[in-house]
Design an enzyme around this catalytic site. Structure first.
Site, PDB file in Angstrom:
ATOM      1  CE1 TYR A   1      -8.557  -5.222   1.854  1.00 50.33           C
ATOM      2  CE2 TYR A   1      -6.730  -6.005   3.195  1.00 50.33           C
ATOM      3  CZ  TYR A   1      -7.242  -5.127   2.261  1.00 50.33           C
ATOM      4  OH  TYR A   1      -6.448  -4.142   1.734  1.00 50.33           O
ATOM      5  CD  GLU A   2      -8.184  -6.558  -2.524  1.00 44.08           C
ATOM      6  OE1 GLU A   2      -8.550  -6.056  -3.588  1.00 44.08           O
ATOM      7  OE2 GLU A   2      -6.999  -6.866  -2.279  1.00 44.08           O
TER       8      GLU A   2
ATOM      9  CB  SER B   1      -0.889   0.049   1.250  1.00 44.60           C
ATOM     10  OG  SER B   1      -1.817  -0.986   1.225  1.00 44.60           O
TER      11      SER B   1
ATOM     12  CG  ASN C   1      -0.877   2.950  11.218  1.00 46.29           C
ATOM     13  OD1 ASN C   1      -0.586   2.365  10.160  1.00 46.29           O
ATOM     14  ND2 ASN C   1      -1.489   2.348  12.212  1.00 46.29           N
TER      15      ASN C   1
ATOM     16  CG  HIS D   1      -2.773  -2.134  -3.428  1.00 43.20           C
ATOM     17  ND1 HIS D   1      -1.866  -3.129  -3.183  1.00 43.20           N
ATOM     18  CD2 HIS D   1      -3.085  -1.604  -2.228  1.00 43.20           C
ATOM     19  CE1 HIS D   1      -1.632  -3.205  -1.882  1.00 43.20           C
ATOM     20  NE2 HIS D   1      -2.362  -2.284  -1.279  1.00 43.20           N
TER      21      HIS D   1
ATOM     22  CG  HIS E   1      -6.475   3.011   2.969  1.00 45.50           C
ATOM     23  ND1 HIS E   1      -5.503   2.046   3.146  1.00 45.50           N
ATOM     24  CD2 HIS E   1      -6.576   3.180   1.629  1.00 45.50           C
ATOM     25  CE1 HIS E   1      -5.041   1.655   1.962  1.00 45.50           C
ATOM     26  NE2 HIS E   1      -5.667   2.336   1.018  1.00 45.50           N
TER      27      HIS E   1
ATOM     28  CG  MET F   1      -4.708  -5.748   7.214  1.00 45.26           C
ATOM     29  SD  MET F   1      -5.994  -4.636   6.596  1.00 45.26           S
ATOM     30  CE  MET F   1      -6.180  -3.519   7.991  1.00 45.26           C
ATOM     31  CB  SER F   2      -0.382  -8.008   2.862  1.00 46.55           C
ATOM     32  OG  SER F   2       0.729  -7.230   3.274  1.00 46.55           O
TER      33      SER F   2
ATOM     34  CB  ALA G   1       1.349  -0.078   4.511  1.00 43.83           C
TER      35      ALA G   1
ATOM     36  CG  HIS H   1      -4.816  -7.088   0.534  1.00 40.47           C
ATOM     37  ND1 HIS H   1      -4.913  -6.176  -0.496  1.00 40.47           N
ATOM     38  CD2 HIS H   1      -3.692  -6.767   1.217  1.00 40.47           C
ATOM     39  CE1 HIS H   1      -3.894  -5.330  -0.429  1.00 40.47           C
ATOM     40  NE2 HIS H   1      -3.137  -5.669   0.592  1.00 40.47           N
TER      41      HIS H   1
END
Ligand code: HPA
Length: 279
Positions: free
Chosen positions: A85-86, A30, A238, A61, A252, A214-215, A113, A83
């Site tokens: 979650y998609e 990301s 963050n 992306h 995001h 998340m990846s 990220a 990902h």
């Protein structure tokens, strides 16, 4: 379920676009896709043109495989990834790694990220993964579930030497030479798409996690299953929030903005690493 022929077919389609033969794979997370600007003689192949390749639906992306020269190496860079979650399956999320292997790529350098969990990490810092905790993977959400094709890799995969020690050492040396804040830590992989609750962040810290995202871990599993050398690096976008009732919230936009600081740092590290390949 994909079969070996699907990976080989996709690899053939990719290689039909160029006479170059990449040996190094990059995965850009990301807000980090701009790193492809550092590649010379670029050939850009939109993911839609590659049969079976999942297309990321996430802002930040781009959705291209970019082949080019970088620090004396021919690399294939994934500008954006899909990902879990998609709604993609684990097989889809990790399809590009299998295709890279079928293309003749022997080493993959993954980026992402991530939220900083370790209190010493600041936004814009980098963290090399020296290990990971795969929380969804432990309960069965991982890409190695199901029948194993022995021609692709072992049924039971050792994970004690996942993140290549020599590559990490070299990256740390490059960072030191350029005054880049590069930590070594444990990445905790979650499915997302929600950011963590403060209680979850405190739990992750207690478990030994330094960063959360998340990846990456699914791709790492498949790359190691395929016998590839792996290095992975998080950009801390963050600081994860570990208390309720503050005015803070993660979003995001914040994650994408930090990419502007992280991309030049990551470019320097990857350039230093690749200019000395093979290590
Ligand atoms: N949590 C999970 N994934 C992330 C974060 C985070 O705080 N930041 C960037 N990706």
């Amino acid at each position: 379920m994909y079969k070996r022929a699907d990976f080989e077919r996709a690899a053939e389609v990719v290689l039909s676009h160029t006479a170059s033969r990449p040996t190094i794979g990059l995965v850009l997370g990301s807000g980090l896709g701009a790193l492809v600007d550092a590649l010379a003689d670029r050939v850009v192949i939109p993911y839609e043109r590659i049969p079976g390749w999942p297309v990321s639906t996430v802002e930040g992306h781009h959705g291209n495989l970019v082949i080019g020269e970088f620090a004396g190496q021919i690399v294939a860079a994934q500008q954006g990834r899909a990902h879990f979650y998609e709604g993609y399956t684990m097989a889809e999320v990790t399809f590009p790694i299998r295709v890279m292997k079928a293309m003749g790529i022997h080493s993959v350098l993954l980026t992402n990220a991530a939220g900083g969990v370790n209190r010493r990490y600041n936004v814009g810092d980098l963290m090399l993964l020296e290990d990971h905790i795969n929380l969804p993977g432990m309960t069965g959400a991982n890409p190695l579930m199901g029948p194993n094709d022995e021609a692709l890799g072992l049924r039971f995969l050792g994970m004690a030497q996942t993140y290549d020690r020599r590559l990490r050492q070299r990256a740390l040396n490059v960072a030191r030479d350029h005054d880049i804040p590069l930590h070594s830590g444990v990445y905790v992989g979650l499915s997302g798409p929600f950011f963590e609750t403060p209680a979850e962040i405190r739990m992750i810290r207690a478990l030994g996690g330094d960063a959360v995202g998340m990846s990456t871990v699914n791709e790492v599993l498949v790359a190691r299953h395929a016998g590839m050398r792996v290095m992975a690096c998080s950009g801390i976008t963050n600081c994860a929030i570990d208390a309720v009732d503050t005015e803070l919230e993660t979003d995001h936009e914040e994650v994408l903005q930090a990419g502007a600081v992280i991309v030049p740092r990551l470019t320097t590290i990857l350039k230093g690493l690749l200019s000395n390949f093979p290590i």
